[in-house]
Write a protein that holds these residues in place. Structure first.
Motif, PDB file in Angstrom:
ATOM      1  N   VAL A 143       0.848  -1.201   0.000  1.00 16.41           N
ATOM      2  CA  VAL A 143       0.000   0.000   0.000  1.00 16.41           C
ATOM      3  C   VAL A 143       0.878   1.244   0.000  1.00 16.41           C
ATOM      4  O   VAL A 143       0.617   2.214  -0.733  1.00 16.41           O
ATOM      5  N   ALA A 144       1.937   1.219   0.798  1.00 24.62           N
ATOM      6  CA  ALA A 144       2.860   2.350   0.845  1.00 24.62           C
ATOM      7  C   ALA A 144       3.505   2.571  -0.517  1.00 24.62           C
ATOM      8  O   ALA A 144       3.678   3.726  -0.958  1.00 24.62           O
ATOM      9  N   ASP A 145       3.855   1.473  -1.208  1.00 28.32           N
ATOM     10  CA  ASP A 145       4.441   1.605  -2.549  1.00 28.32           C
ATOM     11  C   ASP A 145       3.461   2.281  -3.499  1.00 28.32           C
ATOM     12  O   ASP A 145       3.847   3.158  -4.307  1.00 28.32           O
ATOM     13  N   ALA A 146       2.191   1.885  -3.432  1.00 24.90           N
ATOM     14  CA  ALA A 146       1.175   2.479  -4.309  1.00 24.90           C
ATOM     15  C   ALA A 146       1.018   3.972  -4.029  1.00 24.90           C
ATOM     16  O   ALA A 146       0.890   4.788  -4.961  1.00 24.90           O
ATOM     17  N   VAL A 147       1.010   4.337  -2.755  1.00 24.53           N
ATOM     18  CA  VAL A 147       0.900   5.756  -2.401  1.00 24.53           C
ATOM     19  C   VAL A 147       2.130   6.519  -2.892  1.00 24.53           C
ATOM     20  O   VAL A 147       2.018   7.647  -3.414  1.00 24.53           O
ATOM     21  N   ASP A 148       3.327   5.923  -2.755  1.00 23.12           N
ATOM     22  CA  ASP A 148       4.551   6.581  -3.224  1.00 23.12           C
ATOM     23  C   ASP A 148       4.482   6.827  -4.727  1.00 23.12           C
ATOM     24  O   ASP A 148       4.868   7.908  -5.226  1.00 23.12           O
ATOM     25  N   ARG A 149       4.020   5.844  -5.497  1.00 19.45           N
ATOM     26  CA  ARG A 149       3.913   6.013  -6.949  1.00 19.45           C
ATOM     27  C   ARG A 149       2.901   7.105  -7.302  1.00 19.45           C
ATOM     28  O   ARG A 149       3.105   7.890  -8.244  1.00 19.45           O
ATOM     29  N   ALA A 150       1.819   7.153  -6.511  1.00 16.34           N
ATOM     30  CA  ALA A 150       0.814   8.191  -6.765  1.00 16.34           C
ATOM     31  C   ALA A 150       1.390   9.574  -6.498  1.00 16.34           C
ATOM     32  O   ALA A 150       1.141  10.528  -7.256  1.00 16.34           O
ATOM     33  N   VAL A 151       2.160   9.698  -5.446  1.00 12.64           N
ATOM     34  CA  VAL A 151       2.780  10.995  -5.145  1.00 12.64           C
ATOM     35  C   VAL A 151       3.722  11.404  -6.262  1.00 12.64           C
ATOM     36  O   VAL A 151       3.727  12.575  -6.700  1.00 12.64           O
ATOM     37  N   ASP A 152       4.542  10.464  -6.779  1.00 16.35           N
ATOM     38  CA  ASP A 152       5.468  10.773  -7.865  1.00 16.35           C
ATOM     39  C   ASP A 152       4.705  11.182  -9.126  1.00 16.35           C
ATOM     40  O   ASP A 152       5.096  12.120  -9.833  1.00 16.35           O
ATOM     41  N   ALA A 153       3.613  10.466  -9.409  1.00 16.04           N
ATOM     42  CA  ALA A 153       2.843  10.778 -10.622  1.00 16.04           C
ATOM     43  C   ALA A 153       2.162  12.143 -10.506  1.00 16.04           C
ATOM     44  O   ALA A 153       2.152  12.926 -11.465  1.00 16.04           O
ATOM     45  N   LEU A 154       1.627  12.459  -9.347  1.00 17.87           N
ATOM     46  CA  LEU A 154       0.922  13.733  -9.174  1.00 17.87           C
ATOM     47  C   LEU A 154       1.883  14.906  -9.110  1.00 17.87           C
ATOM     48  O   LEU A 154       1.505  16.050  -9.399  1.00 17.87           O
ATOM     49  N   ALA A 155       3.148  14.610  -8.752  1.00 15.14           N
ATOM     50  CA  ALA A 155       4.128  15.689  -8.666  1.00 15.14           C
ATOM     51  C   ALA A 155       4.465  16.269 -10.031  1.00 15.14           C
ATOM     52  O   ALA A 155       4.963  17.397 -10.129  1.00 15.14           O
ATOM     53  N   SER A 156       4.195  15.518 -11.091  1.00 18.52           N
ATOM     54  CA  SER A 156       4.498  15.994 -12.439  1.00 18.52           C
ATOM     55  C   SER A 156       3.512  17.050 -12.919  1.00 18.52           C
ATOM     56  O   SER A 156       3.700  17.653 -13.974  1.00 18.52           O
ATOM     57  N   GLY A 157       2.453  17.300 -12.183  1.00 18.37           N
ATOM     58  CA  GLY A 157       1.491  18.343 -12.522  1.00 18.37           C
ATOM     59  C   GLY A 157       0.300  17.792 -13.292  1.00 18.37           C
ATOM     60  O   GLY A 157       0.165  16.586 -13.502  1.00 18.37           O
TER      61      GLY A 157
END
Length: 208
Positions: free
Chosen positions: A111-125
């Motif tokens: 679950v933490a990995d999924a949240v980390d990937r979401a944060v990276d994806a959303l950081a791109s704008g």
């Protein structure tokens, strides 16, 4: 009353044996007659009886002390065994709790990995800032939960590869910014628990 015959009285007196009478009296009183080889008075008998009773009591006391010492030794041994059993039970319970704690924490790592990937994806704008901030807040809270339960995130990006904490999934060409042996990407963050690794970080390593 007729006068007694003086001859008869003299005869009776001549037949009286004082020693025999003393012996009979002593026998009646439970004593040895005077003149015996080992005379013993009533007081001597009482003293002998008391001494015998004292010796008997001493023997009984010694026996009871021996039994008490044996009982104390058994009690000490039993207490030591109870302490050892308690230590084993506590150690087993602590080990079981720790094993279950690690299992629960490990189950949330995906679950933490999924949240980390979401944060990276959303950081791109391209998304509302509030959404990106919300997902980042979830990431922060999840890592705080890990920390409160003894697990901490170990950053790996840009760090030298360490097989004790990192698992190399792939390699990438080394560059000036990422020399050989440097971690260039993280596919799954690593976490430690205490002095041990809960999960090694899954990483990409720069290679010449």
């Amino acid at each position: 009353m007729p006068d007694e015959d003086p001859d008869r009285i003299d005869s009776a007196e001549s037949n009286f044996d004082a020693a025999e009478a003393a012996a009979e009296f002593a026998a009646a009183m439970g004593e040895e007659p005077l003149g015996s080889e080992a005379p013993t008075t009533g007081s001597d008998k009482y003293t002998a009886l008391l001494e015998e009773e004292v010796e008997s009591l001493k023997a009984l006391l010694a026996e009871n002390e021996h039994k008490l010492l044996a009982a104390q030794n058994k009690a000490t041994s039993a207490a030591a065994e109870v302490d050892r059993a308690r230590t084993r039970i506590e150690a087993s319970a602590a080990s079981t709790i720790e094993r279950k704690r690690r299992s629960v924490l490990s189950s949330f790592l995906d679950v933490a990995d999924a949240v980390d990937r979401a944060v990276d994806a959303l950081a791109s704008g391209g998304v509302a800032p509030a959404l990106a901030q919300g997902v980042a807040a979830v990431q922060s809270e999840l890592r705080a939960v890990f920390s409160r339960n003894g697990a901490r995130h170990r950053p790996a990006l840009g760090q030298p590869f360490d097989p004790a904490h990192h698992e190399a999934i792939a390699t990438a060409p080394a560059t000036a910014d990422s020399p050989a042996g440097t971690i260039t990407a993280v596919l799954g963050e690593g976490y430690d628990i205490g002095d041990e690794t809960l999960r090694a970080a899954r990483v990409v390593v720069a290679k010449d």
